[in-house]
Design an enzyme around this catalytic site. Structure first.
Site, PDB file in Angstrom:
ATOM      1  N   GLY A  69       0.827  -1.205   0.000  1.00 41.64           N
ATOM      2  CA  GLY A  69       0.000   0.000   0.000  1.00 41.64           C
ATOM      3  C   GLY A  69       0.862   1.255   0.000  1.00 41.64           C
ATOM      4  O   GLY A  69       0.521   2.253  -0.642  1.00 41.64           O
ATOM      5  N   ASN A 149      -7.278   4.567   9.275  1.00 43.40           N
ATOM      6  CA  ASN A 149      -6.768   3.331   9.866  1.00 43.40           C
ATOM      7  C   ASN A 149      -6.759   3.322  11.396  1.00 43.40           C
ATOM      8  O   ASN A 149      -6.635   2.282  12.013  1.00 43.40           O
ATOM      9  CB  ASN A 149      -5.357   3.037   9.351  1.00 43.40           C
ATOM     10  N   GLN A 177      -7.632   0.504   4.146  1.00 38.45           N
ATOM     11  CA  GLN A 177      -8.467  -0.003   5.247  1.00 38.45           C
ATOM     12  C   GLN A 177      -9.918  -0.214   4.836  1.00 38.45           C
ATOM     13  O   GLN A 177     -10.687  -0.789   5.590  1.00 38.45           O
ATOM     14  CB  GLN A 177      -8.419   0.959   6.443  1.00 38.45           C
ATOM     15  N   SER A 197      -3.884  -2.839  -0.350  1.00 31.05           N
ATOM     16  CA  SER A 197      -2.800  -3.694   0.139  1.00 31.05           C
ATOM     17  C   SER A 197      -3.359  -5.045   0.553  1.00 31.05           C
ATOM     18  O   SER A 197      -4.426  -5.119   1.173  1.00 31.05           O
ATOM     19  CB  SER A 197      -2.133  -3.004   1.339  1.00 31.05           C
ATOM     20  N   HIS A 199      -2.226  -7.365   2.733  1.00 28.29           N
ATOM     21  CA  HIS A 199      -2.129  -7.944   4.085  1.00 28.29           C
ATOM     22  C   HIS A 199      -3.208  -7.466   5.043  1.00 28.29           C
ATOM     23  O   HIS A 199      -3.296  -7.939   6.174  1.00 28.29           O
ATOM     24  CB  HIS A 199      -0.724  -7.759   4.666  1.00 28.29           C
ATOM     25  N   THR A 235      10.524  -7.666 -12.031  1.00 31.84           N
ATOM     26  CA  THR A 235       9.891  -8.960 -12.305  1.00 31.84           C
ATOM     27  C   THR A 235       8.762  -9.195 -11.305  1.00 31.84           C
ATOM     28  O   THR A 235       8.947  -9.017 -10.103  1.00 31.84           O
ATOM     29  CB  THR A 235      10.947 -10.088 -12.211  1.00 31.84           C
ATOM     30  N   CYS A 323       2.484   1.805  12.588  1.00 34.05           N
ATOM     31  CA  CYS A 323       3.794   2.444  12.499  1.00 34.05           C
ATOM     32  C   CYS A 323       4.144   3.184  13.786  1.00 34.05           C
ATOM     33  O   CYS A 323       5.294   3.322  14.116  1.00 34.05           O
ATOM     34  CB  CYS A 323       3.833   3.442  11.353  1.00 34.05           C
TER      35      CYS A 323
HETATM   36  C1  LIG Z   1      -4.584   3.507   5.586  1.00 32.86           C
HETATM   37  C2  LIG Z   1      -3.302   2.805   5.251  1.00 32.86           C
HETATM   38  N1  LIG Z   1      -2.612   3.172   4.175  1.00 32.86           N
HETATM   39  C3  LIG Z   1      -1.472   2.581   3.823  1.00 32.86           C
HETATM   40  C4  LIG Z   1      -0.940   1.565   4.568  1.00 32.86           C
HETATM   41  C5  LIG Z   1       0.349   0.946   4.141  1.00 32.86           C
HETATM   42  O1  LIG Z   1       0.155  -0.330   3.576  1.00 32.86           O
HETATM   43  P1  LIG Z   1       1.404  -1.332   3.478  1.00 32.86           P
HETATM   44  O2  LIG Z   1       1.652  -1.824   4.868  1.00 32.86           O
HETATM   45  O3  LIG Z   1       0.950  -2.413   2.552  1.00 32.86           O
HETATM   46  O4  LIG Z   1       2.540  -0.551   2.934  1.00 32.86           O
HETATM   47  C6  LIG Z   1      -1.607   1.141   5.731  1.00 32.86           C
HETATM   48  C7  LIG Z   1      -1.029   0.098   6.590  1.00 32.86           C
HETATM   49  O5  LIG Z   1      -1.026   0.182   7.796  1.00 32.86           O
HETATM   50  C8  LIG Z   1      -2.826   1.773   6.072  1.00 32.86           C
HETATM   51  O6  LIG Z   1      -3.523   1.407   7.160  1.00 32.86           O
END
Ligand SMILES: Cc1ncc(COP(=O)(O)O)c(C=O)c1O
Length: 380
Positions: A69, A149, A177, A197, A199, A235, A323
């Site tokens: 993401g 998030n 999210q 994203s 995950h 790739t 983070c």
């Molecule tokens: C709102 C939002 N944007 C972007 C990201 C970043 O995604 P990624 O962990 O795949 O880089 C996150 C991940 O915590 C997110 O919650």
């Protein structure tokens, strides 16, 4: 272990793992090769691209595979700004975006771009009138997240998209999210760029996609080979792309029942907290936000200390975004909602549910919170 941190990341679905495993064994051909195993691998990537496109009512040519993401957001913002700098140097975002939007914006400021950071109200919503007032002749891009998030607040994406389409200004939304729970239609909502994203939807970490209208002819962010229809060099990670596609299929198949299950857990959590007599206030736009995120202020209970006590009991959750968890920095989202000096930013917890969570897990967590609360306030 009790896992209440699905906004940070989610466990990988066993069916996704099976697809990745199969692909690691079978798809070792380079998708750019012209011989059979290369072509077969390419076919799998194009199948996945169709699945991603269908999920947001887009066309496959407008889907670019990325590594996450964050890469999708960086590409959407930096590559767009650099391409349009002759047209203007003004960008608009909100104060509560993920750092993978805020930091590219700050980087662009060091290069002479100007960025307006829209404020939010106490529920985390931007005001459309603020956006309208911030628009300038030289505004080239607006990036407003689909769902926050930390507090789960949903922005009025269709309304923003319609406004910007009328003014011919590009609209990017970070849907990382929101993708798991929301019905996204990039045409109806007038979205030009959108980040997702894997995950966060029970797929693997390290794979994502960016929807970007190819008729905008925006440049590459990662330069090199001609992969991804010349939009992103490197790739392709075929096993993870296929795993991500499986995760998307499973998400869409079970979306409404998973949403209901998370809403029920969220409501059960709040009523249990009330019954336990623990004072709290919700941060966010409950019950309108995304169903998996619940953020609340527990007055007088420091979230960094609570997280340690929870961890000792095997309960995993978060105080802010992934983070900032682990650092003592108060959440920039809560600060934007309630002001910098507000103790709320350091006394709030984010609980984020997955459909495998149970009411018994909530009971265990509430019992722990009740005992910490009783010790702190001498009620037993
Ligand atoms: C709102 C939002 N944007 C972007 C990201 C970043 O995604 P990624 O962990 O795949 O880089 C996150 C991940 O915590 C997110 O919650």
């Amino acid at each position: 272990m009790i896992y209440f941190d699905h906004a940070a990341t989610t466990p990988v679905n066993p069916e996704v793992i099976a697809v990745i495993r199969e692909s690691l064994l079978a798809d070792f051909g380079n998708p750019s090769s012209t011989y059979t195993i290369g072509r077969e691998t390419r076919r799998h990537i194009e199948d996945a691209r169709r699945i991603f496109a269908n999920a947001i009512h887009a066309v496959p040519a407008d889907i670019i595979m990325t590594s996450c993401g964050s890469e999708s957001n960086n590409t959407a913002i930096i590559a767009t700004a650099l391409a349009l700098r002759a047209k203007g140097k003004h960008l608009i975002t909100s104060a509560v975006e993920h750092h993978s939007v805020l930091h590219p914006m700050a980087y662009l400021e060091t290069m002479g771009f100007e960025v307006t950071y829209l404020p939010v109200d106490e529920k985390g919503n931007i005001a459309i009138s603020d956006l309208e007032n911030a628009l300038r002749e030289d505004t080239i891009l607006v990036s407003i997240m689909y769902a926050n998030n930390e507090v789960g607040t949903l922005n009025p994406i269709a309304e923003i998209g319609t406004l910007l389409a009328e003014k011919d200004i590009l609209f990017h939304t970070d849907a990382v999210q929101a993708f798991g729970s929301e019905e996204i239609d990039v045409d109806a909502q007038h979205i030009d760029l959108l980040s997702v994203s894997a995950h966060k939807i029970n797929g693997p970490k390290g794979i994502g996609f960016l929807f970007r209208r190819s008729d905008l002819h925006l440049p590459n962010y990662i330069h090199g080979g001609s992969q991804e229809n010349n939009h992103r060099a490197g790739t392709e990670n075929t096993p993870y792309i296929r795993g991500f596609a499986k995760a998307v299929e499973m998400t869409l198949l079970h979306r409404s029942e998973a949403n209901q299950c998370k809403r029920d857990l969220r409501d059960y959590f709040l009523s249990s907290l009330e019954k336990a007599g623990i004072p709290f206030q919700i941060n966010g736009d409950y019950p309108n936000g995304v169903p998996h995120i619940l953020n609340m202020w527990l007055p007088g209970m420091r979230s960094d200390k609570l997280l340690i006590q929870c961890d000792l009991k095997g309960i995993m959750l978060s105080a802010g975004s992934a983070c900032t968890a682990g650092s003592l920095e108060p959440s920039h989202v809560l600060e934007a909602m309630f002001g910098k000096e507000n103790p709320r930013a350091a006394e709030s917890l984010r609980i984020s549910f997955g459909k495998a969570n149970t009411k018994e897990e909530i009971d265990t967590f509430i019992a722990l919170l009740a005992s910490i609360y009783a010790k702190q306030y001498g009620n037993n």
